[in-house]
Design a protein around this motif. Structure first.
Motif, PDB file in Angstrom:
ATOM      1  N   LEU A   1       0.825  -1.199   0.000  1.00  0.00           N
ATOM      2  CA  LEU A   1       0.000   0.000   0.000  1.00  0.00           C
ATOM      3  C   LEU A   1       0.866   1.259   0.000  1.00  0.00           C
ATOM      4  N   ASP A   2       2.093   1.102   0.486  1.00  0.00           N
ATOM      5  CA  ASP A   2       2.978   2.258   0.532  1.00  0.00           C
ATOM      6  C   ASP A   2       3.253   2.819  -0.861  1.00  0.00           C
ATOM      7  N   VAL A   3       3.163   1.966  -1.872  1.00  0.00           N
ATOM      8  CA  VAL A   3       3.447   2.394  -3.248  1.00  0.00           C
ATOM      9  C   VAL A   3       2.309   3.238  -3.794  1.00  0.00           C
ATOM     10  N   ILE A   4       1.077   2.877  -3.467  1.00  0.00           N
ATOM     11  CA  ILE A   4      -0.079   3.537  -4.078  1.00  0.00           C
ATOM     12  C   ILE A   4      -0.748   4.554  -3.160  1.00  0.00           C
ATOM     13  N   LEU A   5      -0.354   4.597  -1.890  1.00  0.00           N
ATOM     14  CA  LEU A   5      -1.017   5.481  -0.934  1.00  0.00           C
ATOM     15  C   LEU A   5      -0.454   6.899  -1.029  1.00  0.00           C
ATOM     16  N   PRO A   6      -1.295   7.913  -1.283  1.00  0.00           N
ATOM     17  CA  PRO A   6      -0.810   9.305  -1.339  1.00  0.00           C
ATOM     18  C   PRO A   6      -0.283   9.753   0.026  1.00  0.00           C
ATOM     19  N   ASP A   7       0.532  10.795   0.014  1.00  0.00           N
ATOM     20  CA  ASP A   7       1.159  11.276   1.246  1.00  0.00           C
ATOM     21  C   ASP A   7       0.124  11.687   2.284  1.00  0.00           C
ATOM     22  N   ASP A   8      -0.923  12.383   1.846  1.00  0.00           N
ATOM     23  CA  ASP A   8      -1.898  12.868   2.820  1.00  0.00           C
ATOM     24  C   ASP A   8      -2.650  11.724   3.493  1.00  0.00           C
ATOM     25  N   LEU A   9      -2.922  10.647   2.731  1.00  0.00           N
ATOM     26  CA  LEU A   9      -3.606   9.494   3.328  1.00  0.00           C
ATOM     27  C   LEU A   9      -2.666   8.724   4.254  1.00  0.00           C
ATOM     28  N   LEU A  10      -1.391   8.628   3.881  1.00  0.00           N
ATOM     29  CA  LEU A  10      -0.419   7.972   4.751  1.00  0.00           C
ATOM     30  C   LEU A  10      -0.331   8.714   6.088  1.00  0.00           C
ATOM     31  N   GLU A  11      -0.275  10.033   6.026  1.00  0.00           N
ATOM     32  CA  GLU A  11      -0.218  10.827   7.245  1.00  0.00           C
ATOM     33  C   GLU A  11      -1.490  10.650   8.072  1.00  0.00           C
ATOM     34  N   LYS A  12      -2.635  10.542   7.392  1.00  0.00           N
ATOM     35  CA  LYS A  12      -3.902  10.337   8.090  1.00  0.00           C
ATOM     36  C   LYS A  12      -3.919   8.997   8.814  1.00  0.00           C
ATOM     37  N   VAL A  13      -3.440   7.955   8.138  1.00  0.00           N
ATOM     38  CA  VAL A  13      -3.393   6.620   8.753  1.00  0.00           C
ATOM     39  C   VAL A  13      -2.480   6.630   9.972  1.00  0.00           C
ATOM     40  N   LEU A  14      -1.294   7.210   9.813  1.00  0.00           N
ATOM     41  CA  LEU A  14      -0.345   7.249  10.923  1.00  0.00           C
ATOM     42  C   LEU A  14      -0.886   8.049  12.099  1.00  0.00           C
ATOM     43  N   SER A  15      -1.650   9.106  11.809  1.00  0.00           N
ATOM     44  CA  SER A  15      -2.162   9.964  12.879  1.00  0.00           C
ATOM     45  C   SER A  15      -3.181   9.252  13.757  1.00  0.00           C
ATOM     46  N   MET A  16      -3.769   8.161  13.254  1.00  0.00           N
ATOM     47  CA  MET A  16      -4.780   7.425  14.011  1.00  0.00           C
ATOM     48  C   MET A  16      -4.175   6.340  14.885  1.00  0.00           C
ATOM     49  N   LEU A  17      -2.870   6.096  14.775  1.00  0.00           N
ATOM     50  CA  LEU A  17      -2.212   5.032  15.530  1.00  0.00           C
ATOM     51  C   LEU A  17      -1.876   5.499  16.940  1.00  0.00           C
ATOM     52  N   PRO A  18      -1.686   4.545  17.879  1.00  0.00           N
ATOM     53  CA  PRO A  18      -1.136   4.914  19.179  1.00  0.00           C
ATOM     54  C   PRO A  18       0.228   5.568  19.002  1.00  0.00           C
ATOM     55  N   VAL A  19       0.574   6.478  19.917  1.00  0.00           N
ATOM     56  CA  VAL A  19       1.799   7.257  19.747  1.00  0.00           C
ATOM     57  C   VAL A  19       3.038   6.371  19.681  1.00  0.00           C
ATOM     58  N   VAL A  20       3.038   5.246  20.382  1.00  0.00           N
ATOM     59  CA  VAL A  20       4.171   4.321  20.325  1.00  0.00           C
ATOM     60  C   VAL A  20       4.358   3.799  18.911  1.00  0.00           C
ATOM     61  N   SER A  21       3.271   3.447  18.251  1.00  0.00           N
ATOM     62  CA  SER A  21       3.351   2.935  16.886  1.00  0.00           C
ATOM     63  C   SER A  21       3.778   4.023  15.911  1.00  0.00           C
ATOM     64  N   VAL A  22       3.341   5.259  16.161  1.00  0.00           N
ATOM     65  CA  VAL A  22       3.732   6.371  15.291  1.00  0.00           C
ATOM     66  C   VAL A  22       5.237   6.576  15.348  1.00  0.00           C
ATOM     67  N   ILE A  23       5.781   6.589  16.565  1.00  0.00           N
ATOM     68  CA  ILE A  23       7.219   6.800  16.720  1.00  0.00           C
ATOM     69  C   ILE A  23       7.999   5.655  16.102  1.00  0.00           C
ATOM     70  N   GLY A  24       7.524   4.419  16.276  1.00  0.00           N
ATOM     71  CA  GLY A  24       8.187   3.275  15.664  1.00  0.00           C
ATOM     72  C   GLY A  24       8.152   3.319  14.151  1.00  0.00           C
ATOM     73  N   SER A  25       7.133   3.995  13.579  1.00  0.00           N
ATOM     74  CA  SER A  25       7.002   4.071  12.127  1.00  0.00           C
ATOM     75  C   SER A  25       8.101   4.916  11.490  1.00  0.00           C
ATOM     76  N   GLU A  26       8.744   5.767  12.284  1.00  0.00           N
ATOM     77  CA  GLU A  26       9.794   6.621  11.737  1.00  0.00           C
ATOM     78  C   GLU A  26      10.947   5.819  11.139  1.00  0.00           C
ATOM     79  N   SER A  27      11.189   4.647  11.681  1.00  0.00           N
ATOM     80  CA  SER A  27      12.346   3.862  11.244  1.00  0.00           C
ATOM     81  C   SER A  27      12.025   2.903  10.103  1.00  0.00           C
TER      82      SER A  27
END
Length: 410
Positions: free
Chosen positions: A46-72
């Motif tokens: 999904l990372d290939v076809i997902l626009p930046d704004d939708l990716l940011e929206k998905v990440l914003s709905m995650l628990p903060v621990v998962s958001v921080i882990g997503s950075e790597s």
């Protein structure tokens, strides 16, 4: 370095790497996922076809621990998380965490409980140096006041480690009693800090001078808009801000016929500033005889958690109740079931309690056990077993809650 941590679904301990909880990265144990190797070639990223704004929206709905882990994960995800950090109000509201530590003169270190993932994390809290510091939290910020120098006040984001020391609060280093409260705006991220001080008038046992000191993050300055001399009442260490109104718990210093009136709540509208009306004349009695009271702001509603005193011996706790203030009247929300009250073991007449959103935490000072109450579901529930251990009979524990956020700074 590793720390013993509980798994999500059991109380068994697993070894987790030490968490930095800094602004750059936080290390967490990866959660394994079951998958079929034979179907991997058919999967579409999904990372290939997902626009930046939708990716940011998905990440914003995650628990903060998962958001921080997503950075790597990759460069693109790292940039998406960076956008969330720098953009106001992009992240979804988070369930409040609870930071637990021991009461001692040593440097404060402890564990933070994440109710979303039901996990404890080793956590080094910024700024706080001793367990006698006062704390208050709002919208991702935590305000702290030095227990030895009451003019030193700090504001920090415990997740990003961003912090600052405010200008010295009025009133000097010491006070007989002082209470701290912070209210942060989720929209503008500006905040207001209140330090309420109460000092006994020299030579007058029944007279106490109350002063309310107000800090505005936009101006960076303190003002003292209100002072009053209380007769047969004194302030304490408990206050909270709800919808621009300060609620402050006061205690009787005189002999009362009715023990149910030993506590009252003062109300002060912070927007009125220089108001000369007596606060005691409009004080609200508590709903019953209390051994102690803890005030909190849950969704801009004033909630009080109190120890219920015995009818013939008001200083002896017999249970714990939760009330909500509506139109200056208290409405009972729930009482702690007896099995949970017994689960703490020996329960003191005072205890730690705080909360945010719909979640309330309650902790006995003599035990690392942590109980939660969900306001929306009216559900009492123990947290996963704390990694903190009681090492000697007189060891004491305490803690406070805060909302984990990446998008707010001090």
């Amino acid at each position: 370095m590793v720390y013993p941590m509980p798994s999500m679904d059991t109380e068994e301990w697993e070894l987790y790497p030490s968490s930095c909880f800094g602004a750059e990265i936080i290390e967490y144990t990866a959660i394994s996922q079951d998958g079929d190797d034979q179907e991997r070639d058919l999967a579409i990223s999904l990372d290939v076809i997902l626009p930046d704004d939708l990716l940011e929206k998905v990440l914003s709905m995650l628990p903060v621990v998962s958001v921080i882990g997503s950075e790597s994960v990759c460069k693109r995800w790292h940039e998406a998380v960076h956008v969330l950090r720098c953009t106001l109000n992009r992240m979804a509201p988070q369930k409040p965490w609870y930071f637990m530590f021991t009461c001692s003169d040593e440097v404060v270190s402890g564990f933070a409980y994440d109710p979303s993932l039901r996990k404890w994390y080793s956590f080094d809290f910024p700024c706080i140096e001793k367990s006698n510091w006062s704390t208050s939290s709002s919208a991702g910020l935590v305000c702290l006041m030095d227990g030895d120098n009451r003019s030193w006040v700090f504001v920090c984001n415990p997740i990003t480690k961003d912090w600052k020391r405010l200008a010295d609060a009025p009133g000097g280093r010491s006070a007989d009693y002082s209470a701290l409260a912070i209210s942060a705006s989720r929209k503008s991220h500006c905040y207001t800090v209140v330090v309420a001080r109460c000092n006994q008038v020299p030579g007058e046992y029944y007279l106490w001078e109350l002063s309310i000191n107000l800090y505005d993050s936009e101006t960076g300055e303190w003002i003292t808009p209100f002072k009053e001399v209380l007769h047969r009442w004194r302030g304490g260490d408990e206050c909270i801000i709800c919808e621009g109104v300060l609620y402050y718990l006061v205690y009787s210093t005189g002999i009362l016929v009715n023990e149910e009136h030993r506590h009252r709540v003062l109300i002060y509208d912070l927007t009125s500033r220089h108001n000369h009306t007596s606060l005691m004349s409009m004080a609200i009695p508590v709903p019953c005889s209390l051994t102690c009271g803890r005030l909190m702001n849950l969704r801009e509603k004033l909630i009080m958690v109190g120890g219920i005193g015995k009818q013939d011996r008001a200083g002896i706790i017999k249970g714990i109740g939760i009330w909500q203030l509506c139109d200056k009247e208290w409405h009972e929300v729930s009482r702690m079931p007896h099995k949970f009250f017994q689960g703490f073991g020996e329960f003191d007449d005072v205890f730690a309690s705080s909360g945010a959103d719909d979640l309330i935490y309650i902790q006995s000072y003599g035990s690392p056990a942590l109980l939660t109450f969900d306001m929306s579901q009216k559900l009492w529930k123990w947290s996963v077993k704390s990694p903190m251990m009681k090492r000697f009979p007189l060891q004491l524990f305490t803690g406070f809650s805060f909302e984990p956020r990446l998008d707010i700074t001090s």
